[in-house]
Design a protein around this motif. Structure first.
Motif, PDB file in Angstrom:
ATOM      1  N   ALA A  44      -7.109   4.158  -6.336  1.00 34.35           N
ATOM      2  CA  ALA A  44      -7.429   4.852  -5.082  1.00 34.35           C
ATOM      3  C   ALA A  44      -8.905   4.791  -4.720  1.00 34.35           C
ATOM      4  O   ALA A  44      -9.305   5.329  -3.686  1.00 34.35           O
ATOM      5  CB  ALA A  44      -6.996   6.311  -5.187  1.00 34.35           C
ATOM      6  N   ALA A  47     -11.312   8.358  -4.485  1.00 33.28           N
ATOM      7  CA  ALA A  47     -10.779   8.113  -3.141  1.00 33.28           C
ATOM      8  C   ALA A  47     -11.762   8.594  -2.079  1.00 33.28           C
ATOM      9  O   ALA A  47     -12.498   9.568  -2.273  1.00 33.28           O
ATOM     10  CB  ALA A  47      -9.442   8.837  -2.974  1.00 33.28           C
ATOM     11  N   ASP A  86      -5.020   4.105   3.533  1.00 41.27           N
ATOM     12  CA  ASP A  86      -5.010   2.792   2.888  1.00 41.27           C
ATOM     13  C   ASP A  86      -4.016   2.758   1.743  1.00 41.27           C
ATOM     14  O   ASP A  86      -3.625   1.691   1.274  1.00 41.27           O
ATOM     15  CB  ASP A  86      -6.393   2.468   2.314  1.00 41.27           C
ATOM     16  CG  ASP A  86      -7.480   2.508   3.365  1.00 41.27           C
ATOM     17  OD1 ASP A  86      -7.317   1.809   4.375  1.00 41.27           O
ATOM     18  OD2 ASP A  86      -8.465   3.232   3.184  1.00 41.27           O
ATOM     19  N   LEU A  87      -3.642   3.956   1.254  1.00 40.70           N
ATOM     20  CA  LEU A  87      -2.696   4.078   0.150  1.00 40.70           C
ATOM     21  C   LEU A  87      -1.807   5.279   0.427  1.00 40.70           C
ATOM     22  O   LEU A  87      -2.298   6.393   0.626  1.00 40.70           O
ATOM     23  CB  LEU A  87      -3.440   4.266  -1.172  1.00 40.70           C
ATOM     24  CG  LEU A  87      -2.602   4.383  -2.441  1.00 40.70           C
ATOM     25  CD1 LEU A  87      -1.852   3.077  -2.720  1.00 40.70           C
ATOM     26  CD2 LEU A  87      -3.481   4.739  -3.638  1.00 40.70           C
ATOM     27  N   GLY A 146       0.802  -1.223   0.000  1.00 37.52           N
ATOM     28  CA  GLY A 146       0.000   0.000   0.000  1.00 37.52           C
ATOM     29  C   GLY A 146       0.823   1.255   0.000  1.00 37.52           C
ATOM     30  O   GLY A 146       0.276   2.355  -0.093  1.00 37.52           O
ATOM     31  N   ARG A 162      -2.023   1.225   7.180  1.00 31.73           N
ATOM     32  CA  ARG A 162      -3.317   1.697   7.650  1.00 31.73           C
ATOM     33  C   ARG A 162      -3.231   3.079   8.298  1.00 31.73           C
ATOM     34  O   ARG A 162      -4.243   3.722   8.512  1.00 31.73           O
ATOM     35  CB  ARG A 162      -3.903   0.703   8.683  1.00 31.73           C
ATOM     36  CG  ARG A 162      -4.374  -0.601   8.074  1.00 31.73           C
ATOM     37  CD  ARG A 162      -5.647  -0.396   7.253  1.00 31.73           C
ATOM     38  NE  ARG A 162      -6.111  -1.623   6.634  1.00 31.73           N
ATOM     39  CZ  ARG A 162      -5.793  -2.035   5.424  1.00 31.73           C
ATOM     40  NH1 ARG A 162      -4.964  -1.281   4.687  1.00 31.73           N
ATOM     41  NH2 ARG A 162      -6.248  -3.152   4.920  1.00 31.73           N
ATOM     42  N   ASP A 188     -12.285   4.478  -3.160  1.00 32.54           N
ATOM     43  CA  ASP A 188     -12.768   4.183  -1.809  1.00 32.54           C
ATOM     44  C   ASP A 188     -11.659   4.063  -0.766  1.00 32.54           C
ATOM     45  O   ASP A 188     -11.896   3.551   0.335  1.00 32.54           O
ATOM     46  CB  ASP A 188     -13.608   2.894  -1.805  1.00 32.54           C
ATOM     47  CG  ASP A 188     -14.813   2.982  -2.724  1.00 32.54           C
ATOM     48  OD1 ASP A 188     -15.425   4.068  -2.781  1.00 32.54           O
ATOM     49  OD2 ASP A 188     -15.120   1.986  -3.404  1.00 32.54           O
ATOM     50  N   LYS A 189     -10.478   4.543  -1.061  1.00 32.34           N
ATOM     51  CA  LYS A 189      -9.365   4.456  -0.112  1.00 32.34           C
ATOM     52  C   LYS A 189      -9.042   5.831   0.465  1.00 32.34           C
ATOM     53  O   LYS A 189      -9.284   6.865  -0.157  1.00 32.34           O
ATOM     54  CB  LYS A 189      -8.120   3.887  -0.807  1.00 32.34           C
ATOM     55  CG  LYS A 189      -8.284   2.440  -1.251  1.00 32.34           C
ATOM     56  CD  LYS A 189      -7.028   1.930  -1.931  1.00 32.34           C
ATOM     57  CE  LYS A 189      -7.221   0.482  -2.383  1.00 32.34           C
ATOM     58  NZ  LYS A 189      -6.039  -0.034  -3.113  1.00 32.34           N
ATOM     59  N   TRP A 190      -8.476   5.795   1.676  1.00 34.05           N
ATOM     60  CA  TRP A 190      -7.939   7.016   2.273  1.00 34.05           C
ATOM     61  C   TRP A 190      -6.497   7.145   1.797  1.00 34.05           C
ATOM     62  O   TRP A 190      -5.674   6.281   2.056  1.00 34.05           O
ATOM     63  CB  TRP A 190      -8.015   6.947   3.799  1.00 34.05           C
ATOM     64  CG  TRP A 190      -9.424   6.923   4.303  1.00 34.05           C
ATOM     65  CD1 TRP A 190     -10.147   5.828   4.662  1.00 34.05           C
ATOM     66  CD2 TRP A 190     -10.281   8.046   4.456  1.00 34.05           C
ATOM     67  NE1 TRP A 190     -11.422   6.180   5.030  1.00 34.05           N
ATOM     68  CE2 TRP A 190     -11.536   7.552   4.921  1.00 34.05           C
ATOM     69  CE3 TRP A 190     -10.147   9.413   4.254  1.00 34.05           C
ATOM     70  CZ2 TRP A 190     -12.615   8.389   5.184  1.00 34.05           C
ATOM     71  CZ3 TRP A 190     -11.235  10.248   4.513  1.00 34.05           C
ATOM     72  CH2 TRP A 190     -12.439   9.733   4.976  1.00 34.05           C
ATOM     73  N   VAL A 191      -6.234   8.205   1.065  1.00 34.04           N
ATOM     74  CA  VAL A 191      -4.945   8.366   0.381  1.00 34.04           C
ATOM     75  C   VAL A 191      -4.142   9.486   1.039  1.00 34.04           C
ATOM     76  O   VAL A 191      -4.664  10.580   1.300  1.00 34.04           O
ATOM     77  CB  VAL A 191      -5.158   8.684  -1.113  1.00 34.04           C
ATOM     78  CG1 VAL A 191      -3.809   8.878  -1.815  1.00 34.04           C
ATOM     79  CG2 VAL A 191      -5.957   7.569  -1.783  1.00 34.04           C
TER      80      VAL A 191
END
Length: 496
Positions: free
Chosen positions: A285, A311, A406-407, A259, A373, A287-290
């Motif tokens: 990205a 994102a 998450d990324l 990640g 995370r 649906d991820k918290w970047v």
């Protein structure tokens, strides 16, 4: 039609209107259209026609900006294009991606900006000139009038390599262009997102090179698929213009967690998917918290790409304040409009798969085994300037904080791949980590092997790479001309 210049009092500075943020984040298209003919003429007419054109001085290509602004104001568009392309192989590209606010439109370069009237919209007019030329068929391949019988291999099909290839082909040489990617363009195709410049803009320039007779070899990596010895055996000269693509190391615990990726890996994956070279991007990205780490233009490209991929949230962390970031403030403004957040004066300290308070109660090494995370960071404040004159950020005690991620995208910059390793030691590197080449001849330690672009300069702007490509092409042509000159003329410096 505008009948004279210096209309900066009656005509306010104006750029093409941006699309609404909610509209533009739904696609990857450019956020601004081209100026209309009337808009371009009005903006060009604002030029003061200074006796000393600092805009031209501060342009790395020294484009004859005042003259092509005047031609645009007068409606002489074909003349404007011919003048623009005389010094710039890709005017419509530079009009899109150059940071004009740091070059020709800066307060030290445009007297109107200094006087508070707002700089001439040079970039927008330059783009319009190029687009008008394409629309009217004025852009044609530079087919050589005569052939030299000599061959040049150019490694790297980015702005430096493409500019060098065009100039070398126009000079009559057989030119072979080698690149790791399947398409020409380098970072212009794979590293610059389409919301800044759509793919067709570069693709048509690539097509122009092919029409001129340049031979392209995609998927060829120096030191893997082809060696320098092979290139020297095939060609009379070789140009190394492979750019600076090696990501700077993120020096923090957990940097190797799943990640955590480099900016170039992320942008290339996105671009390849958008142009149809792959299916879904390798790094998505959605649906991820970047969290993007860095403050340059590449960081902004990552931030804005992540927003478009859907994102859950995007935050950019940079250890200095907004006024001291290396990237374009224009790009920061775009990113903020599109919903990205910025953590100014924030420096990551560790990347983890659980919060730091949980790690503290566990054995050493816990928290670096799963996917990322969390980013643990601290606030900074500027202290006295360092050796280079720039203020140095220091840690603010007790300012630690955490942010979900998450990324994590490492956009801390790039370095040049080790030419010695790629060429079996034939080409050397400088202490600064660039290909070592003579400043005037551009030749490396290997006879007939030249260097250009970011590979020689270190990471820089596309406009500097274009200049490098033009200059190395001239140097190579001089070298090849000297190699074929009869002995009685080779020692005669006045010949010709």
């Amino acid at each position: 039609m505008v009948d004279r210049m210096q209309k900066y009092v009656s005509h306010a500075r104006q750029a093409a209107a941006k699309r609404r943020p909610d509209e533009r984040i739904a696609d990857h298209r450019e956020i601004r259209p081209d100026l209309s003919a009337e808009e371009a003429a009005r903006q060009a007419a604002r030029c003061e026609q200074c006796g000393t054109p600092y805009c031209q001085v501060y342009c790395p290509l020294h484009n004859n900006i005042p003259d092509w602004l005047k031609m645009t104001a007068e409606g002489r568009m074909e003349d404007a294009y011919q003048l623009a392309q005389a010094t710039n192989n890709f005017p419509e590209i530079c009009g899109r991606i150059c940071p004009q606010e740091r070059l020709c439109e800066a307060k030290w370069a445009c007297t109107l900006e200094q006087a508070g009237h707002g700089a001439v919209t040079i970039g927008g007019v330059e783009r319009h000139i190029g687009e008008t030329a394409w629309a009217n068929g004025w852009v044609t391949p530079r087919v050589p009038r005569r052939l030299s019988g000599q061959s040049v291999g150019v490694v790297g099909a980015g702005p430096a390599g493409m500019a060098a290839a065009e100039e070398l082909r126009a000079a009559g040489h057989e030119v072979h262009l080698y690149d790791a990617h399947a398409r020409m363009g380098g970072l212009m195709s794979y590293g610059i997102p389409e919301f800044k410049m759509e793919q067709h803009v570069v693709a048509r320039r690539a097509g122009l090179l092919l029409d001129a007779g340049v031979i392209f070899h995609g998927g060829r990596v120096l030191g893997r698929d082809i060696s320098l010895d092979e290139l020297r055996g095939r060609h009379d000269a070789v140009v190394l213009a492979y750019g600076a693509h090696v990501a700077r190391r993120l020096d923090a615990p957990g940097a190797q967690l799943p990640g955590v990726i480099s900016a170039m890996d992320y942008l290339v994956a996105s671009s390849r998917a958008l142009i149809g070279e792959t299916g879904a991007p390798a790094f998505d990205a959605a649906d991820k918290w970047v969290v993007v780490i860095g403050g340059g233009d590449t960081a902004m490209d990552c931030v804005r790409t992540a927003v478009r991929q859907g994102a859950a949230g995007v935050t950019c962390l940079y250890r200095r304040d907004r006024g001291n970031m290396p990237g374009s403030l224009r790009e920061v403004e775009h990113a903020e409009e599109e919903g990205a957040a910025f953590g100014w004066q924030s420096q990551p300290e560790a990347l983890m798969d659980v919060p730091v308070d949980v790690i503290a109660s566990q054995p050493e090494g816990f928290g670096c085994r799963g996917a990322v995370r969390m980013v643990h960071a601290f606030r900074t404040r500027p202290v006295a300037a360092g050796a280079g004159g720039r203020q140095v950020p220091e840690r603010v005690p007790g300012s630690e904080f955490e942010i979900a991620a998450d990324l994590v995208i490492n956009a801390l910059g790039f370095t040049v791949a080790d030419a010695a390793a790629l060429t079996g030691g034939a080409v050397t590197m400088t202490a600064q980590g660039r290909i070592a080449a003579d400043r005037d001849s551009r030749m490396t330690a290997a006879e007939g092997v030249f260097a250009a672009g970011d590979a020689r300069l270190g990471p820089s702007l596309a406009v500097w790479a274009i200049r490098e490509g033009r200059e190395v092409a001239a140097a190579v042509s001089r070298y090849l001309d000297a190699a074929t000159r009869p002995p009685e003329l080779a020692s005669d410096t006045t010949a010709g």
